[in-house]
Design a protein around this motif. Structure first.
Motif, PDB file in Angstrom:
ATOM      1  N   ALA A  45       0.833  -1.200   0.000  1.00 60.05           N
ATOM      2  CA  ALA A  45       0.000   0.000   0.000  1.00 60.05           C
ATOM      3  C   ALA A  45       0.872   1.256   0.000  1.00 60.05           C
ATOM      4  N   ALA A  46       1.958   1.207   0.769  1.00 58.09           N
ATOM      5  CA  ALA A  46       2.874   2.355   0.796  1.00 58.09           C
ATOM      6  C   ALA A  46       3.559   2.536  -0.558  1.00 58.09           C
ATOM      7  N   LEU A  47       3.952   1.447  -1.186  1.00 56.35           N
ATOM      8  CA  LEU A  47       4.585   1.531  -2.508  1.00 56.35           C
ATOM      9  C   LEU A  47       3.637   2.127  -3.543  1.00 56.35           C
ATOM     10  N   ALA A  48       2.383   1.734  -3.476  1.00 57.81           N
ATOM     11  CA  ALA A  48       1.397   2.195  -4.450  1.00 57.81           C
ATOM     12  C   ALA A  48       1.000   3.646  -4.234  1.00 57.81           C
ATOM     13  N   GLY A  49       1.084   4.100  -3.008  1.00 59.18           N
ATOM     14  CA  GLY A  49       0.661   5.461  -2.691  1.00 59.18           C
ATOM     15  C   GLY A  49      -0.840   5.517  -2.447  1.00 59.18           C
ATOM     16  N   PRO A  50      -1.306   6.638  -1.911  1.00 59.87           N
ATOM     17  CA  PRO A  50      -2.709   6.727  -1.509  1.00 59.87           C
ATOM     18  C   PRO A  50      -3.716   6.607  -2.654  1.00 59.87           C
ATOM     19  N   ASN A  51      -3.314   6.956  -3.859  1.00 58.09           N
ATOM     20  CA  ASN A  51      -4.250   6.893  -4.982  1.00 58.09           C
ATOM     21  C   ASN A  51      -4.402   5.498  -5.570  1.00 58.09           C
ATOM     22  N   ARG A  52      -3.479   4.594  -5.231  1.00 54.94           N
ATOM     23  CA  ARG A  52      -3.544   3.237  -5.779  1.00 54.94           C
ATOM     24  C   ARG A  52      -3.457   2.166  -4.705  1.00 54.94           C
ATOM     25  N   ALA A  53      -3.561   2.530  -3.460  1.00 54.95           N
ATOM     26  CA  ALA A  53      -3.426   1.567  -2.361  1.00 54.95           C
ATOM     27  C   ALA A  53      -4.485   0.477  -2.443  1.00 54.95           C
ATOM     28  N   GLY A  54      -5.703   0.836  -2.757  1.00 57.91           N
ATOM     29  CA  GLY A  54      -6.772  -0.159  -2.852  1.00 57.91           C
ATOM     30  C   GLY A  54      -6.502  -1.177  -3.942  1.00 57.91           C
ATOM     31  N   THR A  55      -6.025  -0.718  -5.073  1.00 56.22           N
ATOM     32  CA  THR A  55      -5.679  -1.628  -6.170  1.00 56.22           C
ATOM     33  C   THR A  55      -4.538  -2.545  -5.755  1.00 56.22           C
ATOM     34  N   ALA A  56      -3.532  -1.980  -5.127  1.00 49.49           N
ATOM     35  CA  ALA A  56      -2.379  -2.771  -4.692  1.00 49.49           C
ATOM     36  C   ALA A  56      -2.801  -3.822  -3.667  1.00 49.49           C
TER      37      ALA A  56
END
Length: 179
Positions: A114-125
């Protein structure tokens, strides 16, 4: 990171799904021995998840811990493979320890992806890692009997160890910088 999580799931499900069968068929052990072995893996893994989560929350080195768990779980499972014919207490110790380690990585991997993906993609990750983990959790118990048809329990435990070790280079090294 999602592929690393998938590979780390292999030893987890190998131990949880097949320890009782292995101990019964190969070691002549009963349900109590299998239950204690799996209980150590499950309860110890749960305690380790909490400990590593708390520790990495304070130190911010989830990737290092995740890679370390991959190496240690892999080595423990390779040891279980090498000790398949050893006296039962030694084999059980290797399986319980390998299972404990293989159950200890979830929290930090999910947090890190989730941290790698960032807040805009955390759900996808999180959806991606959840899907890969559950897919491998489904496939591992289906594939182990196939391995046993062509090989031995030593191969089963060795393959579980290899999967864990293969996860290590897939988990990125270094720290995530604050965004």
């Amino acid at each position: 990171m999602a592929l690393a999580g998938a590979l780390l799931t292999v030893p987890q499900f190998a131990v949880l799904s097949f320890t009782a069968i292995f101990l019964h068929d190969v070691k002549g052990g009963g349900a109590a021995l299998a239950g204690v072995t799996v209980m150590i893996a499950q309860l110890g893994g749960g305690a380790a998840r909490i400990w590593t989560g708390r520790r990495t929350d304070r130190r911010g080195n989830r990737r290092t811990y995740l890679r370390g768990i991959g190496v240690l779980a892999g080595l423990a499972m390779v040891a279980a493979a090498a000790l398949t014919d050893a006296p039962t207490p030694i084999t059980v110790t290797a399986l319980a320890f390998g299972g404990l380690l293989a159950n200890s990585w979830h929290g930090i991997a999910y947090t890190e992806i989730a941290a790698l993906a960032g807040p805009n993609r955390a759900g996808t990750a999180l959806g991606l890692i959840g899907t890969t983990v559950f897919a491998v959790g489904f496939l591992t118990p289906l594939l182990i009997p196939v391995v046993l048809d062509h090989a031995t329990w030593t191969a089963v435990w060795a393959l579980a160890g290899a999967a864990s070790l293969l996860a290590v280079p897939l988990a990125p090294a270094g720290r995530v910088r604050a965004r």
